[in-house]
Design an enzyme around this catalytic site. Sequence first.
Site, PDB file in Angstrom:
ATOM      1  N   ASN A   9       0.952  -1.214  -0.104  1.00  0.00           N
ATOM      2  CA  ASN A   9       0.092   0.064   0.058  1.00  0.00           C
ATOM      3  C   ASN A   9       1.005   1.167   0.038  1.00  0.00           C
ATOM      4  O   ASN A   9       1.534   1.366   1.010  1.00  0.00           O
ATOM      5  CB  ASN A   9      -0.799  -0.125   1.251  1.00  0.00           C
ATOM      6  CG  ASN A   9      -1.877   1.266   1.193  1.00  0.00           C
ATOM      7  OD1 ASN A   9      -2.057   1.943   0.270  1.00  0.00           O
ATOM      8  ND2 ASN A   9      -2.332   1.404   2.566  1.00  0.00           N
ATOM      9  N   TRP A  10       0.996   1.728  -1.213  1.00  0.00           N
ATOM     10  CA  TRP A  10       2.249   2.941  -1.426  1.00  0.00           C
ATOM     11  C   TRP A  10       1.377   4.202  -0.785  1.00  0.00           C
ATOM     12  O   TRP A  10       2.214   5.123  -0.400  1.00  0.00           O
ATOM     13  CB  TRP A  10       2.379   3.068  -2.858  1.00  0.00           C
ATOM     14  CG  TRP A  10       3.169   2.054  -3.400  1.00  0.00           C
ATOM     15  CD1 TRP A  10       3.596   0.991  -2.816  1.00  0.00           C
ATOM     16  CD2 TRP A  10       4.129   2.180  -4.703  1.00  0.00           C
ATOM     17  NE1 TRP A  10       4.642   0.346  -3.654  1.00  0.00           N
ATOM     18  CE2 TRP A  10       4.835   1.142  -4.837  1.00  0.00           C
ATOM     19  CE3 TRP A  10       3.928   3.039  -5.870  1.00  0.00           C
ATOM     20  CZ2 TRP A  10       5.449   0.780  -5.896  1.00  0.00           C
ATOM     21  CZ3 TRP A  10       4.618   2.756  -6.825  1.00  0.00           C
ATOM     22  CH2 TRP A  10       5.272   1.890  -6.797  1.00  0.00           C
ATOM     23  N   LYS A  11       0.331   4.205  -0.557  1.00  0.00           N
ATOM     24  CA  LYS A  11      -0.449   5.408  -0.162  1.00  0.00           C
ATOM     25  C   LYS A  11      -0.220   6.561  -0.889  1.00  0.00           C
ATOM     26  O   LYS A  11      -0.084   6.464  -2.291  1.00  0.00           O
ATOM     27  CB  LYS A  11      -0.112   5.649   1.333  1.00  0.00           C
ATOM     28  CG  LYS A  11      -0.400   4.419   2.487  1.00  0.00           C
ATOM     29  CD  LYS A  11      -0.233   4.820   3.676  1.00  0.00           C
ATOM     30  CE  LYS A  11      -0.464   3.388   4.410  1.00  0.00           C
ATOM     31  NZ  LYS A  11      -0.317   3.698   5.858  1.00  0.00           N
ATOM     32  N   HIS A  97      -9.672   1.576   4.036  1.00  0.00           N
ATOM     33  CA  HIS A  97      -8.507   1.688   5.062  1.00  0.00           C
ATOM     34  C   HIS A  97      -8.806   2.743   6.062  1.00  0.00           C
ATOM     35  O   HIS A  97      -9.584   3.424   5.989  1.00  0.00           O
ATOM     36  CB  HIS A  97      -7.414   2.143   4.143  1.00  0.00           C
ATOM     37  CG  HIS A  97      -6.070   2.080   4.680  1.00  0.00           C
ATOM     38  ND1 HIS A  97      -5.746   3.189   5.674  1.00  0.00           N
ATOM     39  CD2 HIS A  97      -5.021   1.381   4.515  1.00  0.00           C
ATOM     40  CE1 HIS A  97      -4.345   2.883   5.952  1.00  0.00           C
ATOM     41  NE2 HIS A  97      -4.054   1.777   5.568  1.00  0.00           N
ATOM     42  N   GLU A  99      -7.229   4.942   6.964  1.00  0.00           N
ATOM     43  CA  GLU A  99      -6.958   6.443   6.871  1.00  0.00           C
ATOM     44  C   GLU A  99      -8.099   7.042   5.953  1.00  0.00           C
ATOM     45  O   GLU A  99      -8.579   8.278   6.405  1.00  0.00           O
ATOM     46  CB  GLU A  99      -5.740   6.690   6.007  1.00  0.00           C
ATOM     47  CG  GLU A  99      -4.556   6.115   7.035  1.00  0.00           C
ATOM     48  CD  GLU A  99      -3.242   5.568   6.252  1.00  0.00           C
ATOM     49  OE1 GLU A  99      -3.372   5.769   4.909  1.00  0.00           O
ATOM     50  OE2 GLU A  99      -2.380   5.311   6.927  1.00  0.00           O
ATOM     51  N   GLU A 169      -6.164  -4.539  10.168  1.00  0.00           N
ATOM     52  CA  GLU A 169      -4.848  -3.501  10.650  1.00  0.00           C
ATOM     53  C   GLU A 169      -5.460  -2.742  11.947  1.00  0.00           C
ATOM     54  O   GLU A 169      -5.993  -1.816  11.755  1.00  0.00           O
ATOM     55  CB  GLU A 169      -4.912  -2.648   9.455  1.00  0.00           C
ATOM     56  CG  GLU A 169      -4.387  -3.063   8.330  1.00  0.00           C
ATOM     57  CD  GLU A 169      -4.009  -2.196   7.051  1.00  0.00           C
ATOM     58  OE1 GLU A 169      -2.696  -2.248   6.781  1.00  0.00           O
ATOM     59  OE2 GLU A 169      -4.471  -1.163   6.718  1.00  0.00           O
ATOM     60  N   GLY A 175       2.127   2.676  10.807  1.00  0.00           N
ATOM     61  CA  GLY A 175       2.971   3.529  10.764  1.00  0.00           C
ATOM     62  C   GLY A 175       3.383   4.025  11.907  1.00  0.00           C
ATOM     63  O   GLY A 175       4.149   5.132  11.885  1.00  0.00           O
ATOM     64  N   SER A 215       2.834  -1.751  10.336  1.00  0.00           N
ATOM     65  CA  SER A 215       4.344  -2.100  10.815  1.00  0.00           C
ATOM     66  C   SER A 215       4.836  -3.246  10.296  1.00  0.00           C
ATOM     67  O   SER A 215       5.839  -3.955  11.175  1.00  0.00           O
ATOM     68  CB  SER A 215       4.587  -1.663  11.961  1.00  0.00           C
ATOM     69  OG  SER A 215       4.184  -0.224  12.467  1.00  0.00           O
ATOM     70  N   GLY A 236       2.481  -0.843   4.448  1.00  0.00           N
ATOM     71  CA  GLY A 236       2.741   0.446   4.084  1.00  0.00           C
ATOM     72  C   GLY A 236       4.162   1.019   3.999  1.00  0.00           C
ATOM     73  O   GLY A 236       4.687   0.623   2.915  1.00  0.00           O
ATOM     74  N   GLY A 237       4.716   1.342   4.992  1.00  0.00           N
ATOM     75  CA  GLY A 237       5.979   1.903   4.819  1.00  0.00           C
ATOM     76  C   GLY A 237       7.225   1.179   4.440  1.00  0.00           C
ATOM     77  O   GLY A 237       7.806   1.406   3.416  1.00  0.00           O
TER      78      GLY A 237
HETATM   79  P1  PGA Z   1       2.329   0.455   7.917  1.00  0.00           P
HETATM   80  O1  PGA Z   1       0.919   0.717   6.965  1.00  0.00           O
HETATM   81  O2  PGA Z   1       2.854  -0.824   7.161  1.00  0.00           O
HETATM   82  O3  PGA Z   1       3.232   1.602   7.246  1.00  0.00           O
HETATM   83  O4  PGA Z   1       2.184   0.370   9.170  1.00  0.00           O
HETATM   84  C1  PGA Z   1      -0.082  -0.400   6.860  1.00  0.00           C
HETATM   85  C2  PGA Z   1      -1.299   0.280   6.143  1.00  0.00           C
HETATM   86  O5  PGA Z   1      -1.558   1.349   6.414  1.00  0.00           O
HETATM   87  O6  PGA Z   1      -1.802  -0.508   5.205  1.00  0.00           O
END
Ligand code: PGA
Length: 253
Positions: A9-11, A97, A99, A169, A175, A215, A236-237
């Site tokens: 998930n590059w966001k 998600h 977010e 999640e 994050g 994470s 994500g990250g």
């Molecule tokens: P993260 O994000 O791996 O940076 O914690 C995961 C996500 O939001 O899908």
Amino acid sequence: MRKQIAAANWKMNLSVSEAATLFDQLLVTEHNLSAHQEAIFAVPAIYIPLATQKLTGKNNYYVAAQNCYPKSNGAYTGEISAPMFASVGVKHIVIGHSERREYFGESDGFLAEKTDAVLAAGSIPIFCCGEPLDIREAGTQNSFVETQLKNSLFHLSAEEITKVVIAYEPIWAIGTGKTASSFQAQEIHAYIRSVFADKYGQAIADQISILYGGSVKASNAKEIFSQPDVDGGLVGGASLIATEFSAIINALK
Ligand code: PGA
């Protein structure tokens, strides 16, 4: 065996040249994905053509969208529909998600509509759920997540639910560098599977892939993915670093 999935998930990250470089660096590694393993890249929509071109001819690698609008077409300036994504070959769409729930106020009902739209387009929703820190501290995460799933997914038929990928999640782990322990992940993944088993029967529940997100990195992926009810991760990250995401793909069961 259920599908085992490493989903990036590059966001809202990377320029187009950085995105191209990341694919080139990542694809240097031969991941030897088995038939039941998939690597999925949820890139910003504008990079879908680039991602599609980079992944051409690579089996079990897919480009995904990070979001969609529930209507098929019409006067919805700035939005992109599930059939539009399908028309450019995108098969997976991330829905709900945390977010989007938090910053864009997306409700369970709205996410039910989006899920329907994705399925109607013949695509696969990667449906996100997960609790905030105060809920985890109160120990009520199971019922919190169960409510999210019931409100957005329980109207689906048994046939439809087997097409949905779940991403659990915990918001406190996204994050933050703070990961759920493999024990915590297994515990709630097993609970999520039992929620589907109660509604649809064990045989259906056993077909649903449940990814862990929050994470995930190269150093913890193997341990988390080794849990019996964890079928990979939404990342994500660490998906923005080629060596990290490569190792995460290689950690799939
Ligand atoms: P993260 O994000 O791996 O940076 O914690 C995961 C996500 O939001 O899908």
